[in-house]
Scaffold this motif. Structure first.
Motif, mmCIF file in Angstrom:
data_model
loop_
_atom_site.group_PDB
_atom_site.id
_atom_site.type_symbol
_atom_site.label_atom_id
_atom_site.label_comp_id
_atom_site.label_asym_id
_atom_site.label_seq_id
_atom_site.Cartn_x
_atom_site.Cartn_y
_atom_site.Cartn_z
ATOM 1 N N ALA A 1 0.853 -1.202 0.000
ATOM 2 C CA ALA A 1 0.000 0.000 0.000
ATOM 3 C C ALA A 1 0.877 1.236 0.000
ATOM 4 O O ALA A 1 2.009 1.211 0.492
ATOM 5 N N SER B 1 -9.492 -4.192 2.951
ATOM 6 C CA SER B 1 -8.938 -2.964 3.528
ATOM 7 C C SER B 1 -9.946 -2.302 4.462
ATOM 8 O O SER B 1 -9.562 -1.692 5.462
ATOM 9 N N SER C 1 -6.248 -2.700 -8.913
ATOM 10 C CA SER C 1 -6.393 -3.342 -7.585
ATOM 11 C C SER C 1 -7.418 -4.471 -7.663
ATOM 12 O O SER C 1 -8.489 -4.309 -8.271
#
Ligand SMILES: CC(=O)CC(=O)SCCNC(=O)CCNC(=O)[C@H](O)C(C)(C)COP(=O)(O)OP(=O)(O)OC[C@H]1O[C@@H](n2cnc3c(N)ncnc32)[C@H](O)[C@@H]1OP(=O)(O)O
Ligand SMILES: NC(=O)C1=CN([C@@H]2O[C@H](COP(=O)(O)OP(=O)(O)OC[C@H]3O[C@@H](n4cnc5c(N)ncnc54)[C@H](OP(=O)(O)O)[C@@H]3O)[C@@H](O)[C@H]2O)C=CC1
Length: 290
Positions: A120, A172, A164
């Protein structure tokens, strides 16, 4: 990835233990993860260790934490070796807002990660899809944008790159909940939701100072008292760091156009080394440099 009962990855890495990296490390640590911070040299690694340790002590002093300082910091390690990221389930990058540095740093971290680990970036503004395109496993990459000061902020902006994996959105959200914070999920666009608006108002406030409309203090007070802004856009800029704001403004200028052109006063202050609270001077004078 091994997870804790609260959905957080058991082993988290942070690249760059500056203002934000230390805050991110603190957030995962106090919520049970084992945290490794990698810095570029031993002196910076030591500085990162001190920042995180101090922040943990502050949390304990404020109360509401069951573990002792020793229990929490026994899960913290700093290093200068990227290979140490090899056993981490999640690594958050928090190096300065410079495109080439982000790309080279992210690539180097990825080379050292397990194939299913998630990478990330804490970037404030840069294109997540553009950064993802530089990686070998772009599906395992997303933005986790924390806010400063991390211990006092309840928001994390989750930024989804075009590449993604869909499943990363729910995963997340679980991490953000595990940190006791709230997520906003944003599709990739320059400055996402928060920085685009935050920087727009800050740049306008700087232009008002340049034009002599009012003092920094009166402009901030107009927003604090009139609009319930927590500190006003110029004091916030001092807290964020004028160099950080300039980096974001330059990128937004390039991608979104002239309305984000950095004002000369911002360039001049950065050039003079007046970066805000961390150097003791920005739009205000500070006696608690950090
Ligand atoms: C640039 C980007 O990409 C995104 C951004 O972050 S933009 C910036 C967003 N942030 C803001 O706008 C800041 C808004 N202002 C505020 O939230 C508040 O004015 C403020 C937190 C800065 C100060 O509030 P305050 O009431 O005076 O202080 P308080 O909340 O007690 O916090 C004081 C200190 O305790 C820390 N603290 C607060 N809660 C804590 C906790 N539970 N554990 C450990 N430390 C804690 C804070 O982090 C802060 O530390 P620093 O002095 O190192 O900054
Ligand atoms: N400041 C803010 O309010 C916010 C910033 N962000 C974003 O977070 C990121 C970091 O910002 P911030 O924490 O303020 O910046 P800082 O300058 O405080 O921290 C950056 C850290 O990265 C380290 N670093 C620099 N180069 C390397 C490298 N090559 N390898 C490893 N570490 C390196 C620095 O080490 P050294 O000390 O040796 O220079 C420093 O510890 C930026 O993308 C910024 O846009 C996001 C939200 C809020």
């Amino acid at each position: 990835m091994t997870t804790l009962p609260n959905t957080l990855p058991a082993k988290v890495g942070v690249l760059g233990g500056g203002r934000m990296g230390a805050g991110i490390a603190h957030a995962f640590l106090i919520n049970g993860s084992d945290v490794l911070v990698v810095e570029r040299d031993e002196a910076s690694a030591q500085g990162a260790l001190e920042r995180v340790t101090e922040s943990v002590a502050k949390s304990i002093a404020r109360g509401g934490i069951d573990e002792t300082q020793e229990q929490i910091t026994s899960r913290l390690r700093v290093s200068v070796d990227y290979a140490d990221f090899g056993d981490r389930g999640l690594v958050v990058e928090a190096v300065p807002e410079i495109w080439d540095l982000k790309v080279s740093s992210l690539k180097k971290v990825e080379e050292n990660l397990a194939p299913d680990a998630i990478l990330a970036s804490n970037t404030s503004s840069l294109s997540m899809s553009g950064l993802a395109a530089e990686l070998q496993r772009p599906e395992n990459f997303l933005g986790l944008h924390f806010f400063n000061p991390v211990p006092a902020s309840t928001l994390i902006e989750v930024v989804i790159a075009k590449q993604s994996a869909e499943a990363l959105i729910e995963r997340s959200r679980g991490w953000v909940a595990g940190l006791g914070k709230t997520a906003v999920v944003v599709n990739d666009a320059p400055g996402f939701a928060s920085s685009r608006l935050g920087v727009a108002i800050a740049l306008e406030a700087m232009r008002m100072v340049e034009e002599g409309v009012a003092s920094a203090e009166d402009i901030d007070n107009a927003m604090v008292l009139g609009y319930k802004h927590p500190t006003g856009p110029l004091k916030t800029t001092d807290i964020v760091g004028l160099d950080v704001r300039l980096g974001i403004a330059e990128y937004l200028h390039e991608t979104l156009g002239d309305r984000f052109a950095p004002p000369q006063i911002l360039r001049d202050l950065v050039e003079a080394g007046h970066l805000g609270r961390k150097t003791g001077k920005g739009f205000y004078d500070w006696n608690d440099a950090k």
